[in-house]
Design an enzyme around this catalytic site. Structure first.
Site, PDB file in Angstrom:
ATOM      1  N   CYS A 148     -21.514  -2.713 -12.084  1.00 11.13           N
ATOM      2  CA  CYS A 148     -22.140  -2.217 -10.863  1.00 11.13           C
ATOM      3  C   CYS A 148     -21.714  -3.060  -9.651  1.00 11.13           C
ATOM      4  O   CYS A 148     -20.556  -3.043  -9.256  1.00 11.13           O
ATOM      5  CB  CYS A 148     -23.651  -2.165 -11.052  1.00 11.13           C
ATOM      6  SG  CYS A 148     -24.517  -1.063  -9.910  1.00 11.13           S
ATOM      7  N   HIS A 149     -22.621  -3.836  -9.059  1.00  8.04           N
ATOM      8  CA  HIS A 149     -22.266  -4.724  -7.955  1.00  8.04           C
ATOM      9  C   HIS A 149     -21.828  -6.107  -8.447  1.00  8.04           C
ATOM     10  O   HIS A 149     -21.491  -6.972  -7.639  1.00  8.04           O
ATOM     11  CB  HIS A 149     -23.451  -4.885  -6.997  1.00  8.04           C
ATOM     12  CG  HIS A 149     -23.846  -3.625  -6.299  1.00  8.04           C
ATOM     13  ND1 HIS A 149     -24.781  -2.755  -6.823  1.00  8.04           N
ATOM     14  CD2 HIS A 149     -23.425  -3.062  -5.133  1.00  8.04           C
ATOM     15  CE1 HIS A 149     -24.931  -1.721  -5.998  1.00  8.04           C
ATOM     16  NE2 HIS A 149     -24.128  -1.882  -4.970  1.00  8.04           N
ATOM     17  N   GLU A 174     -23.466   4.366  -2.739  1.00 12.02           N
ATOM     18  CA  GLU A 174     -24.306   3.781  -1.692  1.00 12.02           C
ATOM     19  C   GLU A 174     -24.773   4.863  -0.720  1.00 12.02           C
ATOM     20  O   GLU A 174     -25.930   4.867  -0.276  1.00 12.02           O
ATOM     21  CB  GLU A 174     -23.538   2.699  -0.928  1.00 12.02           C
ATOM     22  CG  GLU A 174     -22.864   1.634  -1.778  1.00 12.02           C
ATOM     23  CD  GLU A 174     -23.830   0.667  -2.437  1.00 12.02           C
ATOM     24  OE1 GLU A 174     -25.052   0.905  -2.424  1.00 12.02           O
ATOM     25  OE2 GLU A 174     -23.347  -0.344  -2.986  1.00 12.02           O
TER      26      GLU A 174
END
Length: 237
Positions: A138-139, A170
């Site tokens: 993910c991030h 996002e």
């Protein structure tokens, strides 16, 4: 026989982020599923954050987001997951040589601390230099911003392919303007800045993960299992 050990990093950031005032932090689903998968494949698992602290992303707490075995492991105080979480270490307490896999979990909190988490980056680079695997979901790949390959002294992801949460996601979550206003980066920008090739999923919620040597990345929480399995397989390839 020396036990196999994996280290899962958490973001230390826990503060307001969303438009409704809710806090971001660790995306609990990602660490629940990665922890469970490592354990079921014979790994001892520890947690670490840059400061030793963490908090949950309030938009994705288990009561509204997960169920089944994940929910049980989260809510049972003496579960293996909660026992390991209670032993979370600060990054400067960790001996990188104790671990074969570094797994960077995320949540939007990672936007705030991973790019400057020098101690976590140091651990990851040492594990990689020792023949271990770096995985991020993910991030989580935001940790790669400035992460150096000890052997080449170049960006560790330079010339490699990675994935991670896309800008499209996002926008779908309605937080792209928050990223802009707070000058927060994206996985794709980190890839471009550090000489890597960013591979986007067809859809931001797809189970999508990739392997490039000892580097493994996944797009989102739905990719937690596949990313962890890829990390395990990469260790023995």
């Amino acid at each position: 026989m020396t036990p196999k050990r994996a280290l899962i990093s958490l973001t230390s950031y826990h503060g307001p982020f969303y438009k409704d005032g809710a806090k971001t932090g660790v995306f609990v689903v990602e660490i629940l599923r990665s922890f469970d998968t490592f354990e079921k494949h014979g790994f001892e698992v520890d947690f670490v954050s840059e400061t030793g602290g963490f908090g949950w992303d309030e938009h994705y707490l288990p009561k509204s987001f997960i169920g089944g075995e994940d929910k049980m492991n989260f809510e049972t105080k003496n579960s293996a997951f909660n026992k390991a979480l209670a032993r979370i270490k600060t990054a400067n307490e960790v001996n990188a040589s104790d671990y074969k896999v570094f797994f960077a979990s995320a949540g939007h909190g990672a936007l705030f601390d991973y790019p400057k988490a020098k101690n976590l980056q140091d651990i990851a680079s040492k594990i990689y230099a020792n023949g271990g695997v770096i995985a991020a979901i993910c991030h989580g790949p935001l940790l790669f911003d400035g992460l150096i390959d000890i052997k080449t002294t170049r960006p560790l992801i330079e010339g490699k392919a990675i994935t991670g949460f896309p800008l499209e996601g996002e926008i779908a979550l309605g937080v792209d303007d928050i990223l802009r206003s707070r000058k927060l980066t994206t996985v794709e920008r980190v890839a471009n800045k550090n000489g890597a090739k960013y591979l986007a999923p067809i859809h931001p919620w797809d189970d999508y993960s990739i392997t490039d040597g000892k580097l493994v990345t996944g797009v989102n929480a739905n990719s937690s299992y596949s990313t962890t399995i890829r990390a395990i397989n990469a260790l023995y390839s």
